[in-house]
Design a protein around this motif. Sequence first.
Motif, PDB file in Angstrom:
ATOM      1  N   LEU A 190      -2.818  -0.226  -0.218  1.00 32.92           N
ATOM      2  CA  LEU A 190      -2.630  -1.549  -0.122  1.00 32.92           C
ATOM      3  C   LEU A 190      -3.187  -1.605   0.982  1.00 32.92           C
ATOM      4  O   LEU A 190      -4.374  -2.660   1.148  1.00 32.92           O
ATOM      5  CB  LEU A 190      -1.553  -2.164   0.335  1.00 32.92           C
ATOM      6  N   CYS A 210      -3.356  -5.796  -2.604  1.00 34.26           N
ATOM      7  CA  CYS A 210      -2.645  -5.283  -3.328  1.00 34.26           C
ATOM      8  C   CYS A 210      -4.438  -4.635  -4.401  1.00 34.26           C
ATOM      9  O   CYS A 210      -5.298  -5.698  -4.981  1.00 34.26           O
ATOM     10  CB  CYS A 210      -2.080  -6.022  -4.822  1.00 34.26           C
ATOM     11  N   LEU A 263      -2.852  -1.235  -9.388  1.00 35.36           N
ATOM     12  CA  LEU A 263      -1.309  -0.594  -8.682  1.00 35.36           C
ATOM     13  C   LEU A 263      -0.085  -0.357  -9.102  1.00 35.36           C
ATOM     14  O   LEU A 263       0.545   0.277  -9.255  1.00 35.36           O
ATOM     15  CB  LEU A 263      -1.504  -1.426  -7.552  1.00 35.36           C
ATOM     16  N   MET A 315       3.502  -7.158  -2.241  1.00 32.13           N
ATOM     17  CA  MET A 315       3.529  -6.357  -2.938  1.00 32.13           C
ATOM     18  C   MET A 315       4.312  -6.884  -4.122  1.00 32.13           C
ATOM     19  O   MET A 315       3.969  -7.145  -5.739  1.00 32.13           O
ATOM     20  CB  MET A 315       4.288  -5.228  -3.653  1.00 32.13           C
TER      21      MET A 315
END
Length: 269
Positions: A147, A164, A168, A188
């Motif tokens: 991140l 993000c 990912l 997230m």
Amino acid sequence: MTLVVLGPVTRDLIVIGDESFDKVGGATYFQSFVFDKFYSDYLAVVNCSDETLIRDFPDSSKVKVIKKNNTHFFINRYPFKDNLNIRQQLSNFADIPILPSDLKGILPEDIDGFVLNPLNRYDFPVETIEYLKSFEVPIYLSVQGFLRLPDMQVNENCTIRLDCSDDLPSVLSGADAIFMDEAEAAIMGEVNGVGEVVITDGSNGSRIVSDREIRINAVPCSNVVDTTGCGDTYMAAYISKRLTGESIRKSGDFASGIASEKLKYFGHY
């Protein structure tokens, strides 16, 4: 069988109030002290240019260095001595990725699992993650590095912002457990395709999401000396118990206790 712990060793400058200290750091470094005590069949694989840093590990014979042209550097600044939950962090954002070609020939034949500790997005390219997944062993992964992006330039280093990346979800997919703090969890959002999501929140405890959410209380510490590496210590303690068959709750309770012990000391557990 060997647990392989991968990620940078760092040169750190810790500033608490008006005092400053130089030390060795990095998640793999902090975790090695926990694994050395509770899961002794491990191998730490670190990427750096300064090989002298491995002298500070608990057992340098269990460390392999991937020699690169730079070493991660972090400044951890705690402006208030009486509140070490507040931290200002800067980094040189070293671009020293661990590549599949770096790992071939240094990994043991029999592997219990991988612990991945990126400190920025450069450390583990997607091709390396896919290579490690091909071993079909448990993967435990710290989210924080994926991140981190450079923000404001301050002399030779940068402050850190979190965001993000598009790849990912595929990086995390299939991991047995991923680890993050509440600030990272807010970025997230919902995570799919992961066995266990472990979210820490300092003195507020932690929560572990699998088929249900389990709350883990923090173990109080009356003499907090240094919070740097506390989350890494929790992660290693949790993994050491899960790999030996303990339940999620018992592993979380154990990790909370070990993390509280680490708070009492400057440096590692």
